[in-house]
Design a protein around this motif. Structure first.
Motif, PDB file in Angstrom:
ATOM      1  N   ASN A 144     -38.191  24.937  77.395  1.00 47.50           N
ATOM      2  CA  ASN A 144     -36.663  25.275  76.821  1.00 47.50           C
ATOM      3  C   ASN A 144     -36.331  26.315  76.575  1.00 47.50           C
ATOM      4  O   ASN A 144     -35.162  26.669  77.001  1.00 47.50           O
ATOM      5  CB  ASN A 144     -36.757  24.325  75.382  1.00 47.50           C
ATOM      6  N   GLY A 203     -36.112  17.401  71.576  1.00 50.69           N
ATOM      7  CA  GLY A 203     -35.876  18.084  72.840  1.00 50.69           C
ATOM      8  C   GLY A 203     -36.189  19.497  72.767  1.00 50.69           C
ATOM      9  O   GLY A 203     -35.595  20.569  73.340  1.00 50.69           O
ATOM     10  N   VAL A 216     -30.543  20.710  75.109  1.00 54.71           N
ATOM     11  CA  VAL A 216     -30.667  19.616  75.937  1.00 54.71           C
ATOM     12  C   VAL A 216     -29.396  19.856  77.125  1.00 54.71           C
ATOM     13  O   VAL A 216     -29.682  19.853  78.004  1.00 54.71           O
ATOM     14  CB  VAL A 216     -30.222  18.232  75.313  1.00 54.71           C
ATOM     15  N   THR A 217     -28.322  20.133  76.626  1.00 58.72           N
ATOM     16  CA  THR A 217     -27.109  20.537  77.531  1.00 58.72           C
ATOM     17  C   THR A 217     -26.559  21.724  77.008  1.00 58.72           C
ATOM     18  O   THR A 217     -26.393  22.223  75.849  1.00 58.72           O
ATOM     19  CB  THR A 217     -26.125  19.362  77.546  1.00 58.72           C
ATOM     20  N   GLN A 226     -23.845  20.780  80.805  1.00 57.79           N
ATOM     21  CA  GLN A 226     -24.683  19.918  81.554  1.00 57.79           C
ATOM     22  C   GLN A 226     -26.127  20.127  81.137  1.00 57.79           C
ATOM     23  O   GLN A 226     -26.507  20.910  80.668  1.00 57.79           O
ATOM     24  CB  GLN A 226     -24.339  20.300  82.868  1.00 57.79           C
ATOM     25  N   PRO A 227     -27.124  19.039  81.727  1.00 58.17           N
ATOM     26  CA  PRO A 227     -28.590  19.380  81.423  1.00 58.17           C
ATOM     27  C   PRO A 227     -29.203  20.615  81.748  1.00 58.17           C
ATOM     28  O   PRO A 227     -28.574  20.846  83.011  1.00 58.17           O
ATOM     29  CB  PRO A 227     -29.112  17.955  82.013  1.00 58.17           C
ATOM     30  N   CYS A 279     -34.676  19.330  82.218  1.00 58.19           N
ATOM     31  CA  CYS A 279     -34.460  18.246  81.300  1.00 58.19           C
ATOM     32  C   CYS A 279     -33.557  17.310  81.980  1.00 58.19           C
ATOM     33  O   CYS A 279     -32.471  17.980  82.505  1.00 58.19           O
ATOM     34  CB  CYS A 279     -33.920  18.915  80.490  1.00 58.19           C
ATOM     35  N   ARG A 280     -34.065  15.955  82.148  1.00 59.46           N
ATOM     36  CA  ARG A 280     -33.043  15.015  82.504  1.00 59.46           C
ATOM     37  C   ARG A 280     -32.419  14.200  81.446  1.00 59.46           C
ATOM     38  O   ARG A 280     -32.892  14.162  80.356  1.00 59.46           O
ATOM     39  CB  ARG A 280     -33.706  14.126  83.508  1.00 59.46           C
ATOM     40  N   LEU A 281     -31.284  13.826  81.923  1.00 53.53           N
ATOM     41  CA  LEU A 281     -30.354  13.129  80.881  1.00 53.53           C
ATOM     42  C   LEU A 281     -29.594  11.765  81.415  1.00 53.53           C
ATOM     43  O   LEU A 281     -29.286  11.835  82.568  1.00 53.53           O
ATOM     44  CB  LEU A 281     -29.301  13.841  80.350  1.00 53.53           C
ATOM     45  N   ILE A 322     -33.309  11.416  77.340  1.00 50.13           N
ATOM     46  CA  ILE A 322     -33.731  12.432  78.143  1.00 50.13           C
ATOM     47  C   ILE A 322     -35.191  12.389  78.167  1.00 50.13           C
ATOM     48  O   ILE A 322     -35.869  11.777  77.583  1.00 50.13           O
ATOM     49  CB  ILE A 322     -33.407  13.613  77.089  1.00 50.13           C
ATOM     50  N   TRP A 366     -38.562   7.506  78.714  1.00 53.93           N
ATOM     51  CA  TRP A 366     -37.376   8.133  78.353  1.00 53.93           C
ATOM     52  C   TRP A 366     -37.295   8.316  76.863  1.00 53.93           C
ATOM     53  O   TRP A 366     -37.407   7.032  76.239  1.00 53.93           O
ATOM     54  CB  TRP A 366     -35.988   7.733  79.034  1.00 53.93           C
ATOM     55  N   LEU A 422     -21.559  16.082  79.554  1.00 54.59           N
ATOM     56  CA  LEU A 422     -22.002  15.206  78.529  1.00 54.59           C
ATOM     57  C   LEU A 422     -20.999  15.264  77.446  1.00 54.59           C
ATOM     58  O   LEU A 422     -20.530  16.575  76.868  1.00 54.59           O
ATOM     59  CB  LEU A 422     -23.384  15.313  77.712  1.00 54.59           C
TER      60      LEU A 422
END
Length: 592
Positions: free
Chosen positions: A122, A259, A263-264, A306-307, A311-313, A333, A358, A372
């Motif tokens: 992160n 997270g 995250v984004t 955006q992510p 990290c995928r969302l 996520i 997830w 997002l």
């Protein structure tokens, strides 16, 4: 002291668990729950805090907590001998780095376990997305016990080699203008605040203004930790633009403790985006429909970027399957920054994952042009001043501390047109007169303010409480009725009764009481305060009390402590205490 203790834990292989003790019973109860969940942890704090915790644990009959406080606590004041070097623990990426306990539920906080690998993923992504360099200069008032203050600010900026200044959160509460004055003095480039911080700042700025401030060095102000108000962003930027603050500095972000923090995030140097969406199109599974900005049917939603890397969302439906862009669904996520689960030694907690791995955030939103947009909470959590509160927790407080019978109180969050954040609305079953309702309403406000440090927006009497056929409270129905103005006439009548009562009580007050009355009236502009009105019964927030204390201290320097406003919670009680102190001081001066 916090930073010393935190890094000592990290270097020594001890798992730190940051917790804000606060000044309310709710915060202390949360700490006691955490102590119970962790077994027999060590406590590291200050001497005065230990005394308060001992007193609280004893008064609540919490023998297990009393044992930990008495036997396994050491204070910052007594860590004096640092001549002996400690042995550095060699951690591996999968080791637990820290445990963050959720800030919302007072009854069952969950411990989110983060590994060193989670934090590094992160931190690396924050540095990359925000283009942090050693040339940046950070200034933060965010609590270090909060993931945004600790990870998003302190750890990320430390990793990037950035010089940081940390402003105590309590100082920001009392003197919010000092935040940007110091940003100007330090030529800070990186700032942050949740939604309520901008509102708190502007309230004081509108009355006092700023002089000699240059904010042209600022390149990023992160805005996160709670729902983001487009109107408040605009107000803040409009107010600060004459001081050199670029409109592109505001960077709305989205994240959660599960997270790590982020995250984004948007790319820097671009103005944040806002969509005006038809309010009724925001149900799960529906296509978010654009609406004419400013229309009655529109709600403005701020884009949060955006992510970040690693990290995928996805937006998912009721079956945890991904949906197309523009469809409102559940935000989920996965990635290197995402926790492996809650601290759960006895295996009784439900872990927050879908069958395909997830993490379910509990938030709702949609994707538009790759960005997002968060629309709300899947459940009924109420966001107030950067914290989340569960309705059933507040109902529990009312039932157990205000004497309201079980099933006769409903708490919900509502946001009427023109407000920047949710209001806490309490509905009480009451079939008597409005005059009889006022004392009960004041008692409920006081109980919630004391136990949860929450400012209740309105308390509304109901003849009947709506429930589903299975007996569940219909909170959202009541919130919609409140937002539509169904209870406005009743609330106007209650306000008139309260004002008449305050006027009678204020007819005879002393000169000192009048001074404090004027200070309170300047800070609390949205309601009438009588000389004998209890601050907690009025639902006055700790932020407002901090401002009242600051202004009293300006006029009568050094006479009061902040704790005095909690122990003597009315204008008359404060004036009597202050008068006694001033007489004592005068007598000492005459004697010398």
């Amino acid at each position: 002291q916090f930073i010393d203790g935190f890094w000592a834990c990290v270097l020594g292989g001890i798992v730190p668990v940051p917790v804000a003790v606060g000044i309310s019973d709710a915060h202390r109860h949360k700490l006691m729950h955490i102590v119970a969940r962790l077994g027999r942890p060590f406590l590291y704090t200050t001497g005065p805090q230990v005394a308060r915790l001992e007193k609280f644990a004893a008064s609540e009959g919490l023998s297990f907590a009393s044992a930990v406080i008495n036997e396994r606590t050491f204070t910052a004041e007594h860590v004096a001998d640092i001549s002996q070097p400690g042995e550095v623990h060699r951690s591996v990426p999968g080791d637990t780095a820290l445990i963050q306990f959720s800030s919302g539920s007072t009854s069952e906080p969950k411990g989110i376990v983060l590994s060193h690998a989670n934090l590094l993923a992160n931190i690396r992504a924050i540095i990359e997305r925000s283009r942090l360099t050693p040339h940046d200069r950070g200034l933060s008032w965010m609590p270090l016990t909060h993931d945004m203050g600790l990870i998003g600010q302190h750890l990320a900026q430390s990793a990037a080699g950035i010089s940081q200044a940390i402003m105590p959160t309590s100082l920001f509460s009392r003197r919010p203008l000092l935040w940007l004055k110091e940003a100007s003095n330090l030529c800070s480039t990186l700032l942050s605040s949740p939604n309520f911080g901008y509102k708190h700042f502007l309230k004081v700025f509108d009355g006092k203004g700023l002089e000699g401030v240059d904010l042209s060095a600022v390149r990023i102000i992160w805005n996160g930790a709670e729902p983001i108000s487009s109107a408040l962003c605009t107000r803040f930027l409009d107010a600060m633009e004459p001081f050199g603050l670029s409109r592109a500095t505001m960077q709305p972000v989205y994240g959660l403790a599960e997270g790590s923090v982020a995250v984004t995030m948007p790319n820097p140097d671009r103005k944040y985006s806002v969509l005006s969406v038809k309010r009724l199109s925001l149900a799960v599974g529906r296509q978010a429909q654009m609406e004419v900005p400013g229309s009655a049917a529109a709600v403005d939603i701020v884009g949060v970027g955006q992510p970040i890397d690693d990290c995928r969302l996805r937006i998912a439906d009721d079956n945890d399957a991904g949906v197309a862009d523009g469809i409102v669904g559940r935000i989920q996520i996965c990635g290197g920054n995402v926790t492996d689960g809650y601290h759960d030694p006895d295996g009784r907690l439900e872990q927050p994952y879908t069958p395909d791995g997830w993490l379910k955030t509990g938030d709702l939103g949609f994707i538009d042009n790759g960005e997002l947009y968060v629309t709300g909470r899947e459940k009924e959590i109420i966001f107030i001043n950067g914290e989340n509160y569960y309705p059933h927790d507040l109902e529990f407080i009312v039932e157990h501390h205000a004497g309201v019978e079980l099933g006769k109180v409903v708490v919900t969050g509502a946001r009427v047109t023109g407000r920047d954040e949710d209001e806490v609305i309490v509905f009480l079953l009451h079939r008597g007169s409005l005059g009889d309702f006022l004392p009960l309403a004041n008692k409920v406000k006081r109980s919630i303010a004391e136990r949860a440090a929450v400012d209740v927006g309105r308390i509304v009497p109901l003849r009947t409480i709506p429930k589903t056929t299975s007996g569940k409270l219909q909170r959202r129905q009541l919130a919609h009725r409140y937002e539509a103005g169904e209870f406005d006439a009743t609330l106007v009548s209650l306000d008139r009764l309260a004002q008449a009562s305050a006027t009678i009580r204020n007819e005879r007050i002393s000169e000192l009481e009048h001074d404090i009355f004027k200070i309170c009236a300047a800070v609390i502009a949205d309601r009438d305060v009588g000389a004998d009105d209890d601050f907690f019964e009025l639902g006055i927030t700790s932020l407002a009390l901090a401002q009242i204390y600051e202004r009293i201290d300006e006029k009568y320097p050094g006479c009061l402590d902040m704790e005095d406003l909690f122990e003597r919670s009315s204008i008359r009680a404060i004036a009597a205490h202050l008068e006694a102190l001033l007489k004592k001081e005068s007598a000492v001066q005459q004697a010398s």
